[in-house]
Enzyme design. Structure first.
Site, PDB file in Angstrom:
ATOM      1  N   GLU A 162      10.664  17.490   6.296  1.00 58.42           N
ATOM      2  CA  GLU A 162      10.343  16.386   5.087  1.00 58.42           C
ATOM      3  C   GLU A 162      11.437  16.308   3.980  1.00 58.42           C
ATOM      4  O   GLU A 162      12.093  17.298   3.905  1.00 58.42           O
ATOM      5  CB  GLU A 162       8.946  17.370   4.386  1.00 58.42           C
ATOM      6  CG  GLU A 162       7.660  16.630   4.882  1.00 58.42           C
ATOM      7  CD  GLU A 162       6.670  17.927   5.305  1.00 58.42           C
ATOM      8  OE1 GLU A 162       7.037  18.703   5.598  1.00 58.42           O
ATOM      9  OE2 GLU A 162       5.364  17.569   4.836  1.00 58.42           O
TER      10      GLU A 162
ATOM     11  N   TYR B  80      10.409  20.336  11.866  1.00 64.29           N
ATOM     12  CA  TYR B  80       9.892  19.579  10.670  1.00 64.29           C
ATOM     13  C   TYR B  80      11.001  19.200   9.668  1.00 64.29           C
ATOM     14  O   TYR B  80      11.802  19.870   9.310  1.00 64.29           O
ATOM     15  CB  TYR B  80       8.953  20.540   9.701  1.00 64.29           C
ATOM     16  CG  TYR B  80       7.413  20.159   9.808  1.00 64.29           C
ATOM     17  CD1 TYR B  80       7.278  18.823   9.225  1.00 64.29           C
ATOM     18  CD2 TYR B  80       6.366  20.783  10.382  1.00 64.29           C
ATOM     19  CE1 TYR B  80       5.639  18.409   9.232  1.00 64.29           C
ATOM     20  CE2 TYR B  80       4.970  20.463  10.502  1.00 64.29           C
ATOM     21  CZ  TYR B  80       4.948  19.251   9.920  1.00 64.29           C
ATOM     22  OH  TYR B  80       3.584  18.709  10.027  1.00 64.29           O
TER      23      TYR B  80
ATOM     24  N   ARG C  36       8.351   3.644  19.903  1.00 64.48           N
ATOM     25  CA  ARG C  36       7.243   3.341  18.624  1.00 64.48           C
ATOM     26  C   ARG C  36       7.905   3.690  17.730  1.00 64.48           C
ATOM     27  O   ARG C  36       7.705   5.096  17.434  1.00 64.48           O
ATOM     28  CB  ARG C  36       5.911   3.983  19.153  1.00 64.48           C
ATOM     29  CG  ARG C  36       5.561   3.451  20.531  1.00 64.48           C
ATOM     30  CD  ARG C  36       5.355   1.835  20.654  1.00 64.48           C
ATOM     31  NE  ARG C  36       4.298   1.480  19.961  1.00 64.48           N
ATOM     32  CZ  ARG C  36       2.959   0.879  20.505  1.00 64.48           C
ATOM     33  NH1 ARG C  36       3.213   0.766  22.021  1.00 64.48           N
ATOM     34  NH2 ARG C  36       2.056   0.660  19.994  1.00 64.48           N
TER      35      ARG C  36
ATOM     36  N   LYS D 132       9.304  -3.499  19.717  1.00 61.27           N
ATOM     37  CA  LYS D 132       9.011  -4.872  20.178  1.00 61.27           C
ATOM     38  C   LYS D 132      10.357  -5.524  20.812  1.00 61.27           C
ATOM     39  O   LYS D 132      10.878  -4.984  21.627  1.00 61.27           O
ATOM     40  CB  LYS D 132       8.415  -5.794  19.058  1.00 61.27           C
ATOM     41  CG  LYS D 132       7.130  -5.231  18.537  1.00 61.27           C
ATOM     42  CD  LYS D 132       6.275  -5.995  17.588  1.00 61.27           C
ATOM     43  CE  LYS D 132       5.139  -5.695  17.356  1.00 61.27           C
ATOM     44  NZ  LYS D 132       4.986  -4.908  16.229  1.00 61.27           N
TER      45      LYS D 132
ATOM     46  N   ASP E 180       8.378  -9.587   7.091  1.00 59.19           N
ATOM     47  CA  ASP E 180       7.943  -8.385   8.130  1.00 59.19           C
ATOM     48  C   ASP E 180       8.682  -9.015   9.397  1.00 59.19           C
ATOM     49  O   ASP E 180       8.026 -10.227   9.628  1.00 59.19           O
ATOM     50  CB  ASP E 180       6.643  -8.190   8.170  1.00 59.19           C
ATOM     51  CG  ASP E 180       6.194  -7.468   9.268  1.00 59.19           C
ATOM     52  OD1 ASP E 180       6.980  -7.023  10.113  1.00 59.19           O
ATOM     53  OD2 ASP E 180       4.880  -7.281   9.510  1.00 59.19           O
TER      54      ASP E 180
ATOM     55  N   THR F 246       8.937  -2.978  13.194  1.00 62.62           N
ATOM     56  CA  THR F 246       8.748  -1.882  14.158  1.00 62.62           C
ATOM     57  C   THR F 246      10.059  -1.847  14.766  1.00 62.62           C
ATOM     58  O   THR F 246      10.950  -2.819  14.833  1.00 62.62           O
ATOM     59  CB  THR F 246       7.642  -2.348  14.890  1.00 62.62           C
ATOM     60  OG1 THR F 246       7.965  -3.560  15.477  1.00 62.62           O
ATOM     61  CG2 THR F 246       6.185  -2.236  14.249  1.00 62.62           C
TER      62      THR F 246
HETATM   63  N1  DSN Z   1      -0.027  -5.095  17.308  1.00 59.63           N
HETATM   64  C1  DSN Z   1       0.917  -5.971  17.211  1.00 59.63           C
HETATM   65  C2  DSN Z   1       1.125  -7.303  17.752  1.00 59.63           C
HETATM   66  O1  DSN Z   1       0.780  -7.351  18.999  1.00 59.63           O
HETATM   67  O2  DSN Z   1       1.613  -8.331  17.536  1.00 59.63           O
HETATM   68  C3  DSN Z   1       1.470  -6.176  15.777  1.00 59.63           C
HETATM   69  O3  DSN Z   1       1.452  -5.126  14.969  1.00 59.63           O
END
Ligand code: DSN
Length: 430
Positions: free
Chosen positions: A55, A53, A237, A231, A202, A228
Site C-alpha cells: 500500500e 502487500y 488484466r 486489450k 479512455d 486497461t
Molecule cells: N469489457 C470490455 C469490452 O469488451 O469492451 C470493456 O471494458
C-alpha cells in the site's frame, strides 16, 4: 506455481484449465477487447510477487520489505510515461472501471457544485463507466450522454459541442468500446476548452494501436487518459492512468488511498514486461497489422453481403449488423461460438432490439493478428463468419466450419502457448 502443482493440489481446477487451453488454442478469438498475453507476461503475472502487500507508492509505503517492489513499480511507471509520452503514470488501478472511477474522483473535487460528466452512451458504443445509468458512475456523478449521428453513426463533433455547451460538464469523456472509427482527440480537447471541462480519454480499446502508432494518441490532448492493459496492449488484466503533471497528485490520491488498497505487484511486473514488448519495432508492425486485417475483414464481409456500422473500420473492430444476414445478434454470436468463432453480441446505434438480444455482433482482429494471421486470411474468415450466421440451424455446417478453423488455428499457436500444445478436442477432429 506450475501446472503440475495445480494438478496435484486441485485436479478439478487443472482439468478446467486444460480444457480452456484447448478451447483457446483451437478456436478463433474475435472479441476485440481480448488478446493473448506473451509467455513473459504470463510468467510475471504468476510470480511470488503476489505474496507482497505494498500500500502506498514507491518509497512511501505502509509495509516494510519493498526493496524489490519499489523498483518494479518505478520501471513500469517509467516505461508507461516513455511509451505514451505522458507527464505522469499510475500503474496501480486494478482494471479499467476502477481507473475511470478514480479519474472522476480526482478530476471533480467533492465539494464542487459541478458534478457533471458527459460521455458517449453505451448504446452508441460508450462504456458503462462513461456515465451509463446502471453504472455506479451515474450514482456518484450527474451523468449526461451524447450519441452518434442517426444517419452516419459517426461521432458528430458539432452536435457534441452543442450538447457540451448546454450541459457544461466538469469532465468531458471520450473513448469507446464499440466505435469502429478513429476518434479525433484534438476536437474533443477543443470542445472541453470551450465548455470549461477537463477532458478524460479512455483509450482502453486502442492503447496498443496508440503505442504502435496505428491510431492518433489522446495523450497530448487530454488532461487524463485511462486504459486497461490487456486489450490491444497485450499485457495482463490491469489498468493504468496517464495524466498531465498538474493532475498527478490528485490521481495518485484517488487511486490510493481513495479507491484501492494494495496494488497487485505481480500485475505491475507483468505490465512492465508488456510495456517493454510494446516498445519494440515488432509491436509497431503488429499494431498496424491489426488495422490492415480489420479493414481486409470488413471488405470481405461487405463482399459476402453483410452490413457494417459506418460501412467499415479504421481501427481494430467491426460492428456487424447480423440482421443483414438474417439473424439477431445473439443468434449470430451463438452460432459463431458453435462454429469456433468467438465474438460477442452488441447493440448497434439506435438499435430497435433489446440489449439482451440486439442486432449486432462485435468482431475484432487483435487476437488473430497476435497469432500471425494476415490480410490474406481475411476472405476465408469472412466466409466462415457469414456461413456460421446464415447456417445457424445447420449443425453439420457449423461442425464443418469448426473443424476447418481448428485446422488453421493449429498452424498459428497464440503467444503464451508453449509446446507441447494442447490436445485437440474430439469434436474438432471433423
Ligand atoms: N469489457 C470490455 C469490452 O469488451 O469492451 C470493456 O471494458
Amino acid at each position: 506455481m506450475s501446472q503440475s502443482a495445480i494438478a496435484v493440489v486441485d485436479p478439478e481446477l487443472q482439468n478446467l484449465i486444460t480444457k480452456e487451453e484447448s478451447r483457446q488454442f483451437y478456436t478463433a478469438k474475435l472479441i476485440p477487447s481480448e488478446n493473448y498475453a506473451s509467455a513473459a507476461v504470463l510468467q510475471a503475472a504468476g510470480t511470488i510477487l503476489t505474496n507482497k502487500y505494498s500500500e502506498g507508492y514507491a518509497r512511501k509505503r505502509y509495509y516494510e520489505g519493498q526493496q524489490n517492489i519499489d523498483p518494479i513499480e518505478e520501471i513500469a511507471i517509467a516505461r508507461a510515461k516513455s511509451l505514451f509520452g505522458a507527464d505522469h503514470a499510475n500503474v496501480q488501478p486494478y482494471s479499467g472501471s476502477p481507473a475511470n472511477l478514480a479519474a472522476y474522483c480526482a478530476m471533480i473535487p467533492k465539494d464542487s457544485e459541478n458534478q457533471r460528466i458527459l460521455g458517449l452512451g453505451l448504446p452508441a458504443g460508450g462504456h458503462l463507466t462513461h456515465g451509463w445509468k446502471v453504472s455506479i458512475t451515474s450514482r456518484f456523478f450527474q451523468a449526461f450522454q451524447y450519441g452518434v449521428d442517426p444517419v452516419t453513426h459517426l461521432l458528430d463533433y458539432d452536435a457534441i459541442r452543442a450538447q457540451a455547451m448546454q450541459v457544461r460538464p466538469a469532465v468531458l469523456v471520450c473513448g469507446a468500446t464499440a466505435y469502429p472509427r478513429q476518434i479525433d482527440f484534438s476536437k474533443f480537447a477543443e470542445i472541453a476548452r470551450e465548455c470549461g471541462a477537463l477532458l478524460l480519454a479512455d483509450m482502453a480499446h486502442i492503447a496498443g494501436l496508440v503505442a504502435g502508432g496505428a491510431h492518433p494518441s489522446p495523450v497530448p490532448h487530454a488532461d487524463v487518459v485511462t486504459t486497461t492493459t490487456h486489450k490491444t496492449l497485450r499485457g495482463p488484466r490491469g489498468g493504468m492512468i496517464l495524466c498531465k503533471a498538474q493532475h498527478a497528485v490528485a490521481i495518485d490520491k484517488a487511486v490510493f488511498p481513495g479507491l484501492q488498497g494494495g496494488p497487485h505487484n505481480q500485475t505491475t511486473a507483468a505490465i512492465a514486461v508488456a510495456l517493454r514488448e510494446a516498445q519494440t519495432s515488432e509491436f509497431r508492425t503488429y499494431a498496424h497489422q491489426i488495422v490492415t486485417n480489420a479493414q481486409a475483414l470488413a471488405q470481405a464481409l461487405l463482399t459476402q453481403g453483410a452490413r457494417l456500422v459506418t460501412g467499415g473500420t479504421d481501427n481494430h473492430l467491426i460492428l456487424l449488423d447480423a440482421t443483414s444476414l438474417g439473424a439477431t445478434g445473439k443468434q449470430a454470436a451463438k452460432a459463431m461460438d458453435i462454429a469456433g468463432l468467438e465474438a460477442n453480441f452488441n447493440s448497434v446505434p439506435f438499435d430497435p432490439r433489446s440489449p439482451f438480444d440486439p442486432s449486432g455482433v462485435r468482431i475484432g482482429t487483435p487476437s488473430l493478428t497476435s497469432r500471425g494471421l494476415t490480410k490474406a486470411h481475411m476472405p476465408q474468415l469472412a466466409a466462415w463468419i457469414t456461413t456460421a450466421i446464415r447456417s445457424r440451424d445447420d449443425a453439420a455446417a457449423l461442425a464443418r466450419v469448426r473443424g476447418e478453423i481448428a485446422d488453421l488455428m493449429a498452424q498459428f499457436p497464440p503467444p503464451g502457448f508453449l509446446p507441447p500444445y494442447p490436445t485437440r478436442p474430439s469434436q474438432e477432429l471433423g
